[in-house]
Write a protein that holds these residues in place. Structure first.
Motif, mmCIF file in Angstrom:
data_model
loop_
_atom_site.group_PDB
_atom_site.id
_atom_site.type_symbol
_atom_site.label_atom_id
_atom_site.label_comp_id
_atom_site.label_asym_id
_atom_site.label_seq_id
_atom_site.Cartn_x
_atom_site.Cartn_y
_atom_site.Cartn_z
ATOM 1 N N CYS A 77 0.837 -1.198 0.000
ATOM 2 C CA CYS A 77 0.000 0.000 0.000
ATOM 3 C C CYS A 77 0.876 1.254 0.000
ATOM 4 O O CYS A 77 1.809 1.357 0.802
ATOM 5 N N HIS B 227 0.346 4.044 1.095
ATOM 6 C CA HIS B 227 0.216 4.852 2.299
ATOM 7 C C HIS B 227 1.374 4.577 3.259
ATOM 8 O O HIS B 227 2.272 5.392 3.407
ATOM 9 N N LEU B 228 1.396 3.395 3.886
ATOM 10 C CA LEU B 228 2.485 3.076 4.803
ATOM 11 C C LEU B 228 3.030 1.656 4.622
ATOM 12 O O LEU B 228 3.678 1.115 5.512
ATOM 13 N N GLY B 229 2.719 1.075 3.445
ATOM 14 C CA GLY B 229 3.432 -0.148 3.076
ATOM 15 C C GLY B 229 2.833 -1.463 3.522
ATOM 16 O O GLY B 229 3.490 -2.502 3.400
ATOM 17 N N ALA B 230 1.601 -1.488 4.019
ATOM 18 C CA ALA B 230 1.008 -2.785 4.386
ATOM 19 C C ALA B 230 0.884 -3.661 3.138
ATOM 20 O O ALA B 230 0.709 -3.163 2.022
ATOM 21 N N CYS C 69 -7.124 -2.000 2.051
ATOM 22 C CA CYS C 69 -5.914 -2.239 2.831
ATOM 23 C C CYS C 69 -6.280 -2.546 4.287
ATOM 24 O O CYS C 69 -7.146 -1.886 4.869
ATOM 25 N N PHE D 74 -4.566 -2.001 6.902
ATOM 26 C CA PHE D 74 -3.902 -1.157 7.895
ATOM 27 C C PHE D 74 -4.735 0.076 8.270
ATOM 28 O O PHE D 74 -5.085 0.281 9.436
ATOM 29 N N HIS D 75 -5.116 0.896 7.275
ATOM 30 C CA HIS D 75 -5.911 2.100 7.563
ATOM 31 C C HIS D 75 -7.106 2.236 6.634
ATOM 32 O O HIS D 75 -7.690 3.304 6.514
ATOM 33 N N GLY D 76 -7.404 1.134 5.920
ATOM 34 C CA GLY D 76 -8.658 1.085 5.170
ATOM 35 C C GLY D 76 -8.702 1.776 3.827
ATOM 36 O O GLY D 76 -9.780 1.929 3.256
ATOM 37 N N TRP D 77 -7.574 2.203 3.287
ATOM 38 C CA TRP D 77 -7.626 2.808 1.953
ATOM 39 C C TRP D 77 -8.118 1.745 0.965
ATOM 40 O O TRP D 77 -7.811 0.555 1.130
#
Ligand code: FES
Ligand SMILES: [Fe+2]
Length: 354
Positions: A60, A62-65, A80, A82-85
């Motif tokens: 992802c 955003h932060l790589g999940a 995703c 991690f934070h739902g994107w």
């Protein structure tokens, strides 16, 4: 002072480009993203609610999940963990649950996918901008022709570059030594082009009904797929799909179908004997492939097969070029394998030790 030890490379070849098998349609159930690894890269594969399969870069932006570890499919999008994107089938961000705006700039690389002949295929090219250069046609034997039996599958992972394995196809002299066959296939013709090759051979087989001649027509479609048709004794087609996991490790998946021979039992018996023989030969080749060096200038004999024609064909699939700094590329040293029996001894042991 540097203590770095230069590690010689295993082969001069990078991962080739083309259509490659990543498994079977049922390996990718609806709405269950899976982490996979091919072409020396992490990937995520997910099937949307319409049944379409997608393969994308998994991290992802955003932060790589990793979307294949806990991500979820919602309709035709992947979310995703991690934070739902969320991202759509083109890899574009469609929603950030805690923001008014989406991120239009950072996308997931998306790979072309097709599912045909009972396999799931991905187009890999190191350059994301390069669209598929050829298509894979449906084969009648794999699309419901009632003359042909159901699929029999086998698979093998090999610690060798794709090209070392594929070169086996033009090497008629090894049959007598690696596979203990009395006669070697005789090359009738070998045509190369882009992306394919077509090789026609004949081989004599000793059977209870006397010596019979078999035909082997082997069609290669890019580096990833070989369609081999055997005729004469038993009509069989095999779709052999070899996919680089890394530049130096491959997985080969065989799909066999047999032409119906009167009754189902005979077809299955003869067919399975055939599959056992192909697998036996593959396992005999494997230690040779895994431990051989790649010689840029092999010392070929008069009656060796068309090795250089094969290599010229294979060279078309390396977009990143090949390493031209050396002429000998040796495999890594595997201490645990140092005492392994050579291929021939292993083969005769499997055949009953005589
Ligand atoms: S890492 Fe994917 S949403 Fe944050
Ligand atoms: Fe072989």
């Amino acid at each position: 002072m540097t203590l770095a030890v230069e590690t010689p490379e295993r082969s001069p070849f990078p991962v080739p480009f083309g259509w490659f098998c990543i498994g079977y349609p049922e390996d990718f159930p609806l709405a269950l993203p899976r982490a996979i690894f091919y072409f020396d890269r992490h990937l995520v594969a997910w099937r949307d609610e319409t049944g379409e399969l997608h393969v994308q870069d998994p991290f992802c932006p955003h932060l790589g999940a990793h979307l294949g570890h806990g991500g979820s499919v919602e309709g035709c999008e992947i979310r995703c963990p991690f934070h739902g994107w969320t991202f759509d089938a083109t890899g574009t961000n469609t929603n950030i649950p805690y923001s008014e705006r989406v991120n239009k700039r950072d996308t997931l690389r998306t790979f072309p996918v097709m599912e045909v002949n009972g396999v799931s295929l991905v187009w890999y090219h190191p350059d994301a901008a390069v669209e598929p250069m050829w298509e894979i046609s449906p084969l009648a034997e794999f699309h419901g022709d009632p003359e042909w039996s159901t699929n029999v599958r086998t698979e093998h992972t090999v610690e060798a570059p794709w090209q070392e394995m594929a070169e086996n196809g033009v090497d008629s002299a090894h049959f007598r030594f690696v596979h203990n066959t009395a006669d070697v296939p005789e090359l009738v013709s070998y045509e190369t082009g882009f992306p394919g090759t077509m090789m026609k051979s004949v081989q004599k087989f000793v059977t209870p009904r006397g010596v019979m001649e078999g035909r082997i027509d082997s069609e290669q479609v890019g580096p990833g797929l070989a369609i081999v048709r055997f005729g004469g004794i038993v009509d069989t087609v095999s779709l052999a799909a070899t996919t680089p996991i890394t530049a130096n490790r491959c997985i080969t998946r065989f799909n066999f179908r047999f032409k119906t021979m009167g009754d189902e039992e005979t077809t299955q018996n003869v067919g399975h004997a055939f599959v056992r023989e192909v697998n036996k030969q593959f396992l005999e080749d494997k230690p040779i492939w895994e431990h051989k060096a790649h010689l840029v200038r092999p010392a070929l004999a008069d009656n060796d097969g068309p090795f250089m024609k094969f290599r010229k064909w294979a060279a078309q699939f390396y977009a990143e070029g090949v390493n031209a700094e050396r002429t000998v590329f040796a495999p890594p040293w595997w201490p645990e394998r140092a005492d392994e029996a050579p291929a021939k001894a292993t083969a005769s042991a499997r055949l009953g030790g005589s």
